[in-house]
Design a protein around this motif. Structure first.
Motif, PDB file in Angstrom:
ATOM      1  N   PRO A  88       0.819  -1.213   0.000  1.00 26.89           N
ATOM      2  CA  PRO A  88       0.000   0.000   0.000  1.00 26.89           C
ATOM      3  C   PRO A  88       0.858   1.270   0.000  1.00 26.89           C
ATOM      4  O   PRO A  88       0.434   2.303  -0.500  1.00 26.89           O
ATOM      5  CB  PRO A  88      -0.809  -0.110   1.294  1.00 26.89           C
ATOM      6  N   PHE A  89       2.050   1.185   0.562  1.00 30.50           N
ATOM      7  CA  PHE A  89       2.917   2.367   0.624  1.00 30.50           C
ATOM      8  C   PHE A  89       4.131   2.202  -0.287  1.00 30.50           C
ATOM      9  O   PHE A  89       5.272   2.295   0.139  1.00 30.50           O
ATOM     10  CB  PHE A  89       3.341   2.652   2.063  1.00 30.50           C
ATOM     11  N   GLN A  90       3.843   1.903  -1.564  1.00 31.11           N
ATOM     12  CA  GLN A  90       4.903   1.737  -2.543  1.00 31.11           C
ATOM     13  C   GLN A  90       5.288   3.109  -3.103  1.00 31.11           C
ATOM     14  O   GLN A  90       4.420   3.903  -3.442  1.00 31.11           O
ATOM     15  CB  GLN A  90       4.376   0.824  -3.669  1.00 31.11           C
ATOM     16  N   GLY A  91       6.572   3.432  -3.167  1.00 35.83           N
ATOM     17  CA  GLY A  91       7.008   4.706  -3.726  1.00 35.83           C
ATOM     18  C   GLY A  91       6.776   4.752  -5.228  1.00 35.83           C
ATOM     19  O   GLY A  91       6.599   3.695  -5.842  1.00 35.83           O
ATOM     20  N   PRO A  92       6.758   5.894  -5.884  1.00 35.56           N
ATOM     21  CA  PRO A  92       6.990   7.207  -5.260  1.00 35.56           C
ATOM     22  C   PRO A  92       5.743   7.758  -4.551  1.00 35.56           C
ATOM     23  O   PRO A  92       4.648   7.586  -5.035  1.00 35.56           O
ATOM     24  CB  PRO A  92       7.334   8.090  -6.463  1.00 35.56           C
ATOM     25  N   ILE A  93       5.983   8.423  -3.432  1.00 30.61           N
ATOM     26  CA  ILE A  93       4.880   9.052  -2.707  1.00 30.61           C
ATOM     27  C   ILE A  93       5.200  10.533  -2.483  1.00 30.61           C
ATOM     28  O   ILE A  93       6.285  10.876  -2.004  1.00 30.61           O
ATOM     29  CB  ILE A  93       4.639   8.368  -1.338  1.00 30.61           C
ATOM     30  N   THR A  94       4.257  11.376  -2.875  1.00 33.66           N
ATOM     31  CA  THR A  94       4.386  12.815  -2.639  1.00 33.66           C
ATOM     32  C   THR A  94       3.337  13.206  -1.611  1.00 33.66           C
ATOM     33  O   THR A  94       2.229  12.682  -1.633  1.00 33.66           O
ATOM     34  CB  THR A  94       4.122  13.592  -3.953  1.00 33.66           C
ATOM     35  N   ASP A  95       3.693  14.103  -0.699  1.00 32.81           N
ATOM     36  CA  ASP A  95       2.681  14.487   0.294  1.00 32.81           C
ATOM     37  C   ASP A  95       1.783  15.593  -0.262  1.00 32.81           C
ATOM     38  O   ASP A  95       1.991  16.085  -1.374  1.00 32.81           O
ATOM     39  CB  ASP A  95       3.326  14.838   1.641  1.00 32.81           C
ATOM     40  N   ASN A  96       0.770  15.978   0.520  1.00 35.92           N
ATOM     41  CA  ASN A  96      -0.234  16.905  -0.022  1.00 35.92           C
ATOM     42  C   ASN A  96       0.253  18.351  -0.036  1.00 35.92           C
ATOM     43  O   ASN A  96      -0.495  19.249  -0.391  1.00 35.92           O
ATOM     44  CB  ASN A  96      -1.580  16.759   0.708  1.00 35.92           C
ATOM     45  N   LYS A  97       1.511  18.570   0.329  1.00 34.72           N
ATOM     46  CA  LYS A  97       2.101  19.905   0.180  1.00 34.72           C
ATOM     47  C   LYS A  97       3.091  19.926  -0.978  1.00 34.72           C
ATOM     48  O   LYS A  97       3.792  20.905  -1.187  1.00 34.72           O
ATOM     49  CB  LYS A  97       2.788  20.320   1.478  1.00 34.72           C
ATOM     50  N   GLY A  98       3.148  18.802  -1.696  1.00 32.97           N
ATOM     51  CA  GLY A  98       3.986  18.751  -2.882  1.00 32.97           C
ATOM     52  C   GLY A  98       5.399  18.252  -2.633  1.00 32.97           C
ATOM     53  O   GLY A  98       6.210  18.147  -3.550  1.00 32.97           O
ATOM     54  N   ALA A 133      10.827   6.411  -6.023  1.00 36.67           N
ATOM     55  CA  ALA A 133      10.215   5.308  -6.766  1.00 36.67           C
ATOM     56  C   ALA A 133      10.851   3.982  -6.362  1.00 36.67           C
ATOM     57  O   ALA A 133      12.064   3.905  -6.130  1.00 36.67           O
ATOM     58  CB  ALA A 133      10.380   5.538  -8.263  1.00 36.67           C
ATOM     59  N   GLY A 134      10.010   2.968  -6.240  1.00 32.64           N
ATOM     60  CA  GLY A 134      10.513   1.625  -5.963  1.00 32.64           C
ATOM     61  C   GLY A 134      10.858   1.363  -4.502  1.00 32.64           C
ATOM     62  O   GLY A 134      11.185   0.246  -4.123  1.00 32.64           O
ATOM     63  N   LYS A 135      10.773   2.403  -3.665  1.00 31.71           N
ATOM     64  CA  LYS A 135      11.104   2.197  -2.256  1.00 31.71           C
ATOM     65  C   LYS A 135       9.841   1.910  -1.439  1.00 31.71           C
ATOM     66  O   LYS A 135       8.731   2.202  -1.865  1.00 31.71           O
ATOM     67  CB  LYS A 135      11.792   3.439  -1.698  1.00 31.71           C
ATOM     68  N   ALA A 136      10.014   1.372  -0.270  1.00 34.89           N
ATOM     69  CA  ALA A 136       8.876   1.097   0.605  1.00 34.89           C
ATOM     70  C   ALA A 136       9.101   1.757   1.957  1.00 34.89           C
ATOM     71  O   ALA A 136      10.245   2.008   2.349  1.00 34.89           O
ATOM     72  CB  ALA A 136       8.684  -0.409   0.770  1.00 34.89           C
ATOM     73  N   LEU A 137       8.015   2.046   2.636  1.00 32.67           N
ATOM     74  CA  LEU A 137       8.128   2.636   3.969  1.00 32.67           C
ATOM     75  C   LEU A 137       8.333   1.538   5.003  1.00 32.67           C
ATOM     76  O   LEU A 137       7.662   0.512   4.969  1.00 32.67           O
ATOM     77  CB  LEU A 137       6.851   3.409   4.317  1.00 32.67           C
ATOM     78  N   GLY A 138       9.249   1.753   5.928  1.00 32.75           N
ATOM     79  CA  GLY A 138       9.452   0.779   6.989  1.00 32.75           C
ATOM     80  C   GLY A 138       8.397   0.913   8.073  1.00 32.75           C
ATOM     81  O   GLY A 138       7.683   1.910   8.137  1.00 32.75           O
TER      82      GLY A 138
END
Lengths: 357, 308
Positions: free
Chosen positions: A320-330, A336-341
């Motif tokens: 569910p938390f697969q990169g790339p992830i941008t937050d709502n402030k940009g 990309a390709g990284k995961a959250l620990g």
């Protein structure tokens, strides 16, 4: 004539009282397993799910154990008394199933070193206190996938209790999954500052709907929001257990908590002596987080996509938390390709793009 | 803001204000007679569970609302016997009544958790509530109309009727009322029963209209807001009416503002606003020299023992 003195009566009573104990000791004494619940077992939510787990435990281990529970135990000082009573009553293992029991559990565990304690959703451990929780955010990703398919306005309303990591990661997992289906999807979060206030939850759902949301997700405990959606002819997700009885048309699916498997494993370890303190965070792979059956309102495409997400998470191929992830402030939060620990998840205090909070 | 949303907000405000108005109106009459019943929340819960239980068993929501009033009055009767006949402390008894109400409603409601009932619906045929004005005039839940009627009746009763005059006399000067032959205790019993019935009806508004389901502590503290409202209104029914809609409006607009993406104030701040407003009004009342006595009935919460 014999005079029965009060002292004789007391002695006799004590002897009688000890008889059943002797009887039990003769056989291999079953392990007493106590449960402390924050709500009533009939709440159709959090406590209900734990009690189903307790019944699974009884069914699995039979007469090797003896379970008991105390319901409606207020978090705080009162719970300490209940815990001490359960420990004194001879329970070898005690599950405390709400966050607010954390400090009382640690305190009582110090006094009863032989009793094994298991505390749900907390973070304090000791030699005889283990912690456990479930990866509910995985279920949120399945709900988000369905919402992405079904929302016509592309706006979901999310009734949220308090901005703690547990709730924040649910909002983010939901939104990330929905945006994989519809890149313009928005999640409008409404903080109601309560876990439980039916009238307020219903009004919150109405407010979100009036402001353009056409599908509702919630991280509060009552089915009131579902009823509000039922009245408006819209859809929503249940919380903690199947809530379709309250809103047969509005209810799409719910995240159900299957604690039984964890309870069977841990009590089994206590019985064979391999139990050790630790932290357990299980999810769909271990079958502790489940989805209740989709309602017939969920169209075929959404059903397939949701199953794919569920199976992917179960198999470990879909994060569910697969990169790339941008937050709502940009700001970019994950490449990309990284995961959250797990550590990052446990202190999540930012929102992914698409969340309006 | 489109007219659609404005009407939707208005409808929600009426829904949120109605139970507070009903409960506070009952409490106002109770306090006007010189009795302080802090058990509103408990009586509302008892009314809520009674209404739901009856509606779920018989299928009639109206019968549920009626039984809610009886149940609320029965709970108030316990309070009356303790405080009026046995002259127990009113504050302590009222608080105990709230705690009792929480427990007994949870016990009675246990078999009904997870059920839904057909609510009270609407009073007028749906064809009347077709357009915007129709909805505003005819689209509300039946208890909203009952609460408005109740405001008018209570105003008339307190200010225009002989019985209302006696009730106020009992609340302002129990000794004087007693000495000219009025039954202070009798009047207070009637007021307390009325307050209980209104609180019960307010409770049924939750379990039959706003959220037609049963769950523990369904009213979630609204009884305390109603109590604060009586003080906020300085014991005047018209102000009480405005206050109820002000409180209901703040609670609803908070949600709408947040849902629209405006965060004017922290939600925690808005949650304490009704109580803050009450404290402010209390301060203003006590600052005004002439008005210091204008609000609270002189015998409020003072036990009465008939001398000779």
């Amino acid at each position: 004539m014999t005079l029965i003195k009060r002292r004789d009566l007391l002695a006799g009573g004590a002897a009688l009282a000890s008889l059943p104990l002797l009887g039990r000791a003769a056989q291999a004494a079953p392990l007493g397993v106590g449960f402390v619940y924050v709500g009533p077992v009939g709440d159709h939510g959090w406590t209900y799910a734990h009690d189903v787990g307790r019944k699974n435990l009884e069914a699995a281990l039979g007469d090797k154990i003896k379970t008991s529970f105390v319901e409606n135990v207020a978090e705080g000082p009162d719970s300490e008394r209940v815990l001490r009573q359960l420990a004194k009553a001879g329970n070898g293992m005690i599950f405390t199933t709400s966050f607010g029991y954390m400090n009382p559990t640690i305190k009582v565990a110090k006094q009863f070193k032989k009793v094994k304690f298991e505390h749900a959703t907390g973070y304090k451990r000791s030699k005889n206190v283990a912690t456990y929780n479930a990866r509910f955010y995985q279920g949120r990703a399945v709900c988000g996938t369905i919402a992405g398919h079904m929302s016509k306005t592309g706006v979901a309303g999310y009734i949220a209790s308090f901005p703690i990591p547990e709730v924040v990661m649910g909002i983010n997992a939901f939104t990330l999954a929905a945006r994989k289906v519809n890149p313009n999807f928005k999640t409008r979060v409404l903080w109601v500052s309560t876990w439980y206030d039916p009238a307020k939850e219903a009004d919150a759902a109405k407010a979100l709907i009036d402001q353009g949301a056409d599908i509702i997700s919630q991280h509060t405990d009552s089915p009131a929001a579902l009823q509000a959606c039922e009245q408006r002819g819209l859809h929503a997700f249940g919380q903690a257990s199947d809530m379709s009885a309250f809103a047969p048309n509005a209810h799409l699916t719910a995240i159900a908590n299957n604690w039984g498997k964890y309870y069977v494993e841990r009590v089994g370890q206590a019985l064979d002596g391999s139990w050790a303190s630790g932290d357990t965070w299980w999810g769909m792979k271990e079958d502790i987080v489940q989805m209740t059956p989709y309602s017939k309102a969920v169209p075929e495409a959404a059903r397939k996509a949701a199953d794919a997400v569920r199976d992917g998470i179960t198999a470990g191929t879909w994060d569910p938390f697969q990169g790339p992830i941008t937050d709502n402030k940009g700001k970019s939060r994950l490449g990309a390709g990284k995961a959250l620990g797990d550590g990052d998840l446990h202190k999540m205090d930012w929102y992914v793009a698409g969340v309006e909070s | 803001m489109t007219p659609e949303i404005t009407i939707a907000i208005l409808m929600t405000v009426v829904g949120a204000s109605t139970p507070i108005l009903l409960a506070a109106l009952g409490e106002l009459v109770v306090e006007k007679s010189g009795v302080l019943n802090l058990g509103l929340e408990g009586m509302m819960l008892i009314g809520a569970v009674a209404a739901f239980a009856v509606a779920a068993t018989t299928g009639s929501a109206w019968l549920g609302a009626l039984v809610a009033m009886l149940a609320g009055a029965a709970a108030a009767l316990i309070f009356g016997v303790l405080t009026l006949t046995l002259t127990a402390n009113q504050v302590a008894t009222g608080l105990a009544l709230t705690i009792f109400g929480v427990g007994v409603s949870s016990l009675v409601g246990a078999p009904f958790v997870g059920m839904t009932v057909e609510g009270l619906g609407t009073l007028f045929p749906e064809s009347l509530a077709d357009d915007a004005w129709g909805r505003i005039l005819f689209g509300h839940n039946p208890l909203a109309y009952v609460s408005l009627l109740a405001v008018v009746l209570v105003v008339w009763f307190l200010n225009r009727s002989r019985a209302g005059l006696i009730l106020r006399a009992v609340g302002e000067s129990d000794e004087a009322a007693h000495s000219i032959g009025y039954s202070v205790i009798g009047v207070r019993y009637l007021a307390v029963l009325f307050g209980g019935a209104m609180a019960g009806l307010a409770g049924s508004c939750y379990s039959l209209v706003l959220t037609p389901l049963w769950a523990d502590q369904l009213t979630a503290g609204r009884g305390w807001i109603a109590l604060a409202l009586v003080v906020f209104a300085s014991w005047r029914p018209w102000r009480l009416f405005l206050g109820a809609y002000l409180f209901g409006g703040v609670m609803t607009l908070e949600l709408h503002a947040k849902a629209a993406g405006l965060s004017l104030l922290e939600p925690e701040f808005l949650a304490m606003l009704p109580y803050l407003a009450t404290i402010a009004v209390l301060t203003i009342i006590s600052l005004r020299r002439s008005g210091a006595r204008a609000g609270a009935p002189a015998c409020l919460a003072k036990p009465f023992r008939a001398s000779a």
